[in-house]
Scaffold this active site. Structure first.
Site, PDB file in Angstrom:
ATOM      1  N   SER A   1       0.828  -1.204   0.000  1.00  0.00           N
ATOM      2  CA  SER A   1       0.000   0.000   0.000  1.00  0.00           C
ATOM      3  C   SER A   1       0.860   1.249   0.000  1.00  0.00           C
ATOM      4  CB  SER A   1      -0.908   0.018   1.238  1.00  0.00           C
ATOM      5  OG  SER A   1      -0.173   0.352   2.404  1.00  0.00           O
ATOM      6  N   ASP A   2       0.406   2.284  -0.689  1.00  0.00           N
ATOM      7  CA  ASP A   2       1.054   3.579  -0.531  1.00  0.00           C
ATOM      8  C   ASP A   2       0.845   3.995   0.918  1.00  0.00           C
ATOM      9  OD1 ASP A   2       2.432   5.884  -1.039  1.00  0.00           O
ATOM     10  OD2 ASP A   2       1.285   6.413  -2.817  1.00  0.00           O
ATOM     11  N   TYR A   3       1.775   4.782   1.418  1.00  0.00           N
ATOM     12  CA  TYR A   3       1.787   5.093   2.842  1.00  0.00           C
ATOM     13  C   TYR A   3       0.436   5.605   3.351  1.00  0.00           C
ATOM     14  CZ  TYR A   3       6.773   4.416   3.832  1.00  0.00           C
ATOM     15  OH  TYR A   3       8.008   3.879   4.075  1.00  0.00           O
TER      16      TYR A   3
END
Length: 399
Positions: A308-310
């Protein structure tokens, strides 16, 4: 060494007590084959559904979900560690506070050793960092921005750049980079246009493949995992506003925006992908099975791990309101196809553990994610060589 070796024999060979061996579930390598000790038997590790199932959430072979999903170093807070080490990790690794790459290497080795020695299965972690045009670590070489590199029309230079970045990353123990960006520059109001290689799908595909090839090489044991982002349609947001909903149609999304990712998957053997923050067709991307499974895996043929993106899983609840709490957000993301939550477990971890215990999500989804990440760790050779051997620049060759 035969699979029939007893605990006593193995403990003697390792020069440790039988109780210590039983408690630590010591992992070792014999005759080129990976083994783990379960109770009094030595068993091979193979990346199969049966072997993944051995790491269960409850029962005789109990293992906490937070530890089971401890695939990336960001999960250190979920593992039993001393508080000072945890504090240093958060401030000095995630935020890149070290002023010397050797210090970074020493600290990453410390983290790796701590996790191997204190986690139930002794499985090494994958350390990641940003490296769009150079590693975001003190002392590493920086290169022109991707938009400038794309204007060169020379992907072979990007492959060489990625190879150099790979060498510097491996030197300090970082085995995954969150690059390259394969978004198409469609709206110059969008503030991350400089991170792209341009607006043409064929051009971006060529540069993306070059970056992935230089980073991963043909043998991942000698490479670093590339993470192409942001899947999908991230660079075409409403009003040019970053993270706003994606504005395009299905045909444009598949034929143009997906093309560079498909090229990296099919031609360069891409191992990791990061989701877009945006939403499309009423769904947040990181909770969209249509995008992350039906399109990415079933259509484009991706078989690696999706990270996941942050903090994007948090947005499923806080921004999109698709979930009533973080637990439900984690359930939606895992079912959609997110294998690892970055930078730390908020929606996964204890929230997901409780969800499995309460029957809100089947354990098979966890096993699938674990299998994908374990496969990468074997391909990286982390079980054979979990620690880096730092060399100063004058001791190694950098192109």
């Amino acid at each position: 060494m035969s699979e029939g070796m007893t605990i006593s024999e193995l403990a003697t060979k390792l020069s440790i007590s039988k109780n210590t061996l039983r408690q630590r579930i010591k992992r070792k390598q014999y005759n080129g084959k990976h083994t783990i000790v379960i109770n009094d038997k030595i068993q091979k590790i193979n990346i199969t559904d049966k072997d993944v199932a051995m790491i269960t959430i409850d029962g005789k072979k109990t293992k906490l979900l937070s530890e089971k999903l401890c695939s990336y170093i960001s999960y250190i807070e979920e593992i039993e560690t001393d508080r000072e080490l945890e504090k240093n990790f958060k401030t000095q690794v995630l935020h890149h506070d070290y002023t010397d790459s050797m210090e970074t290497a020493e600290f990453i080795n410390t983290i790796q050793k701590k996790i191997i020695n204190n986690s139930r299965w002794g499985i090494p972690v994958i350390v990641h960092a940003e490296a769009l045009c150079g590693g975001v670590v003190a002392g590493m070489t920086q290169y022109p921005s991707p938009i400038g590199l794309g204007a060169s029309f020379m992907p072979e230079l990007v492959e060489k750049m990625a190879e150099n970045i790979k060498n510097e990353m491996r030197n300090v123990g970082i085995r995954q980079v969150l690059s390259p960006v394969l978004d198409l520059a469609r709206d110059f109001r969008w503030g991350r246009t400089n991170e792209t290689y341009g607006n043409d799908p064929t051009l971006v595909s060529a540069f993306g493949c070059a970056h992935v090839q230089g980073m991963q090489t043909n043998d991942l044991r000698k490479g670093v995992i590339a993470t192409c982002k942001h899947f999908l349609g991230y660079s075409s947001p409403e009003g040019g506003i970053n993270t706003a909903r994606t504005q395009t149609d299905n045909r444009d999304l598949r034929e143009n925006f997906a093309k560079p990712f498909e090229a990296a998957i099919r031609k360069a053997g891409l191992k990791s992908i990061m989701n877009s923050y945006s939403e499309y067709d009423g769904e947040t991307i990181c909770a969209s099975k249509h995008i992350l499974t039906d399109l990415l895996r079933d259509d484009l043929g991706f078989d690696g791990a999706v990270v996941s993106d942050y903090s994007s899983l948090i947005r499923i609840k806080d921004n999109s309101r698709m979930a009533e709490d973080y637990q439900q957000a984690g359930i939606l993301a895992l079912k959609a196809g997110i294998d690892v939550e970055l930078p730390k477990a908020v929606c996964y971890g204890s929230n997901l553990l409780q969800a499995v215990k309460e029957g809100k999500i089947e354990e098979k989804y966890v096993n699938t994610a674990v299998k994908r990440v374990l496969k990468l760790k074997f391909e990286l050779g982390l079980f054979e060589k979990p620690y880096c051997e730092y060399k100063r620049s004058e001791e190694r060759r950098v192109g």
